[in-house]
Design a protein around this motif. Structure first.
Motif, PDB file in Angstrom:
ATOM      1  N   THR A   3      21.707  21.812 140.805  1.00  0.00           N
ATOM      2  CA  THR A   3      22.172  21.565 142.162  1.00  0.00           C
ATOM      3  C   THR A   3      21.063  21.812 143.176  1.00  0.00           C
ATOM      4  O   THR A   3      21.095  21.265 144.271  1.00  0.00           O
ATOM      5  N   THR A   4      20.081  22.642 142.818  1.00  0.00           N
ATOM      6  CA  THR A   4      18.973  22.924 143.722  1.00  0.00           C
ATOM      7  C   THR A   4      17.658  22.729 142.982  1.00  0.00           C
ATOM      8  O   THR A   4      17.143  23.655 142.364  1.00  0.00           O
ATOM      9  N   PRO A   5      17.107  21.524 143.029  1.00  0.00           N
ATOM     10  CA  PRO A   5      15.831  21.286 142.357  1.00  0.00           C
ATOM     11  C   PRO A   5      14.730  22.172 142.937  1.00  0.00           C
ATOM     12  O   PRO A   5      14.660  22.380 144.149  1.00  0.00           O
ATOM     13  N   ARG A   6      13.892  22.692 142.076  1.00  0.00           N
ATOM     14  CA  ARG A   6      12.797  23.554 142.508  1.00  0.00           C
ATOM     15  C   ARG A   6      11.457  22.957 142.093  1.00  0.00           C
ATOM     16  O   ARG A   6      11.369  22.207 141.127  1.00  0.00           O
ATOM     17  N   LYS A   7      10.425  23.327 142.839  1.00  0.00           N
ATOM     18  CA  LYS A   7       9.059  22.974 142.444  1.00  0.00           C
ATOM     19  C   LYS A   7       8.551  24.081 141.524  1.00  0.00           C
ATOM     20  O   LYS A   7       8.357  25.220 141.963  1.00  0.00           O
ATOM     21  N   ILE A   8       8.355  23.733 140.262  1.00  0.00           N
ATOM     22  CA  ILE A   8       8.021  24.724 139.242  1.00  0.00           C
ATOM     23  C   ILE A   8       6.656  24.418 138.637  1.00  0.00           C
ATOM     24  O   ILE A   8       6.379  23.282 138.252  1.00  0.00           O
ATOM     25  N   ALA A   9       5.803  25.432 138.545  1.00  0.00           N
ATOM     26  CA  ALA A   9       4.567  25.334 137.769  1.00  0.00           C
ATOM     27  C   ALA A   9       4.815  26.004 136.431  1.00  0.00           C
ATOM     28  O   ALA A   9       5.362  27.114 136.377  1.00  0.00           O
ATOM     29  N   PHE A  10       4.442  25.326 135.351  1.00  0.00           N
ATOM     30  CA  PHE A  10       4.649  25.883 134.014  1.00  0.00           C
ATOM     31  C   PHE A  10       3.279  25.996 133.344  1.00  0.00           C
ATOM     32  O   PHE A  10       2.621  25.004 133.074  1.00  0.00           O
ATOM     33  N   ILE A  11       2.870  27.238 133.053  1.00  0.00           N
ATOM     34  CA  ILE A  11       1.559  27.513 132.471  1.00  0.00           C
ATOM     35  C   ILE A  11       1.743  27.939 131.020  1.00  0.00           C
ATOM     36  O   ILE A  11       2.343  28.970 130.737  1.00  0.00           O
ATOM     37  N   GLY A  12       1.231  27.124 130.104  1.00  0.00           N
ATOM     38  CA  GLY A  12       1.341  27.432 128.683  1.00  0.00           C
ATOM     39  C   GLY A  12       2.326  26.506 127.991  1.00  0.00           C
ATOM     40  O   GLY A  12       3.513  26.818 127.898  1.00  0.00           O
ATOM     41  N   LEU A  13       1.838  25.378 127.501  1.00  0.00           N
ATOM     42  CA  LEU A  13       2.704  24.347 126.923  1.00  0.00           C
ATOM     43  C   LEU A  13       2.527  24.286 125.410  1.00  0.00           C
ATOM     44  O   LEU A  13       2.208  23.260 124.835  1.00  0.00           O
ATOM     45  N   GLY A  14       2.757  25.422 124.763  1.00  0.00           N
ATOM     46  CA  GLY A  14       2.621  25.509 123.319  1.00  0.00           C
ATOM     47  C   GLY A  14       3.912  25.162 122.601  1.00  0.00           C
ATOM     48  O   GLY A  14       4.751  24.410 123.111  1.00  0.00           O
ATOM     49  N   ILE A  15       4.084  25.723 121.414  1.00  0.00           N
ATOM     50  CA  ILE A  15       5.261  25.437 120.591  1.00  0.00           C
ATOM     51  C   ILE A  15       6.552  25.706 121.357  1.00  0.00           C
ATOM     52  O   ILE A  15       7.508  24.935 121.270  1.00  0.00           O
ATOM     53  N   MET A  16       6.583  26.792 122.111  1.00  0.00           N
ATOM     54  CA  MET A  16       7.774  27.137 122.886  1.00  0.00           C
ATOM     55  C   MET A  16       7.737  26.533 124.285  1.00  0.00           C
ATOM     56  O   MET A  16       8.720  25.963 124.766  1.00  0.00           O
ATOM     57  N   GLY A  17       6.594  26.656 124.955  1.00  0.00           N
ATOM     58  CA  GLY A  17       6.500  26.233 126.343  1.00  0.00           C
ATOM     59  C   GLY A  17       6.727  24.750 126.559  1.00  0.00           C
ATOM     60  O   GLY A  17       7.343  24.343 127.559  1.00  0.00           O
ATOM     61  N   SER A  18       6.247  23.927 125.640  1.00  0.00           N
ATOM     62  CA  SER A  18       6.377  22.481 125.808  1.00  0.00           C
ATOM     63  C   SER A  18       7.833  22.034 125.915  1.00  0.00           C
ATOM     64  O   SER A  18       8.206  21.358 126.883  1.00  0.00           O
TER      65      SER A  18
END
Length: 298
Positions: A3-18
């Motif tokens: 309901t409330t889209p956020r601007k998110i930075a995601f650091i670390g796109l490994g096995i879990m992060g991706s």
């Protein structure tokens, strides 16, 4: 859709992060990802996210920053280091570290962030790669209650059990307990597998019926196929579980909590790593039991 889209930075796109980042995109958030290897960034872009060439670029206009990296040194580098998160975010930004690290490092990060007016949560997860893909992770969160309330809609896009467990560092303490339970559980499932095979029992049938009774567990459900098929592509590497067992044994000693079985499990995880199994999934603890049984392990 959130309901409330956020601007998110995601650091670390490994096995879990991706997959976690991909599920945030699916929930309607604007997700900008950064990873040391470019293919992981490209994968997020293909899923509808955005890519960045540095931590600084990823977090520049983020409302929420999520970090998911292997261990304490990487958390300190990414958040506290030169060109890191705290150098590049605005006051009021919410930084959620979802790595599995020591409670002490979470407290160190929170203290440094507070000086810059940045809010933090430690929010490690359980559920492995499958849980990350399916967005059914268990997320244990330490930090201020108001910050947890702000973060919960974001965390709900990645997990189905999202619980505030106490102040800063509490999330990591609960995760350490989780890793203790998981290591012991995997070890005894592995021992049961070798026992059943040596007895000549139909192994898949035996594990199916065990899973339906009191012996059943998420570990048994998630890992029995790995053990039956001897397929140990990493969902969660033994190397990382070895790191986590070091965290739990140190944390338990600090609060004078005995870990007689946990200490043995930690030694068996260390032995698996010493025997070259560190890059394999932690269900490969089975290979250690096979060695003890005198089997040749390739």
């Amino acid at each position: 859709m959130s309901t409330t889209p956020r601007k998110i930075a995601f650091i670390g796109l490994g096995i879990m992060g991706s997959p976690m980042a991909a599920n945030l995109v699916k929930a309607g958030h604007t997700v900008t990802g950064y990873n040391r290897s470019r293919p992981a960034i490209d994968k997020l872009v293909a899923a509808g996210g955005k890519g960045a060439g540095s931590v600084a670029e990823a977090v520049a206009d983020a409302e929420v920053v999520i970090t998911m990296v292997p261990a304490d040194p990487q958390v300190e580098e990414v958040i506290l280091g030169e060109g890191g998160v705290l150098e590049n975010v605005q006051p009021g930004t919410l930084v959620i570290d979802m790595s599995s690290i020591t409670p002490q490092t979470s407290i160190k990060v929170a203290t440094a962030a507070k000086e810059k007016g940045v809010r933090t949560l430690d929010a490690p997860v359980s559920g492995g790669e499958a849980g990350a893909i399916e967005a059914v992770l268990s997320i244990m969160v330490g930090g201020a209650a108001d910050d947890f309330a702000d973060a919960k809609p974001v965390l709900d896009a990645m997990g189905t059990t999202v619980i505030h467990v106490g102040p800063t560092g509490a999330g990591q303490t609960v995760k350490a307990a989780n890793q203790l339970i998981v290591a012991v559980n995997i070890q005894v499932v592995a021992e049961a597998v070798v026992f059943l095979e040596n007895a000549g029992v139909d192994l898949p049938a035996a594990l199916d019926v065990l899973a339906g009774g009191l012996a059943g567990s998420t570990v048994l459900n998630r890992k029995k196929a790995n053990m039956v098929n001897r397929e140990f592509a990493p969902g969660f590497r033994i190397d990382l579980h070895h790191k986590d067992m070091g965290i739990v044994t140190a944390a338990a000693r600090a609060v004078e909590a005995p870990l007689p079985i946990g200490s043995l499990a930690a030694q068996l995880v260390a032995s698996a790593r010493a025997n070259g199994d560190g890059p394999l999934d932690h269900s490969a603890l089975l290979r250690g039991v096979e060695r003890l049984a005198g089997r040749e392990v390739n």
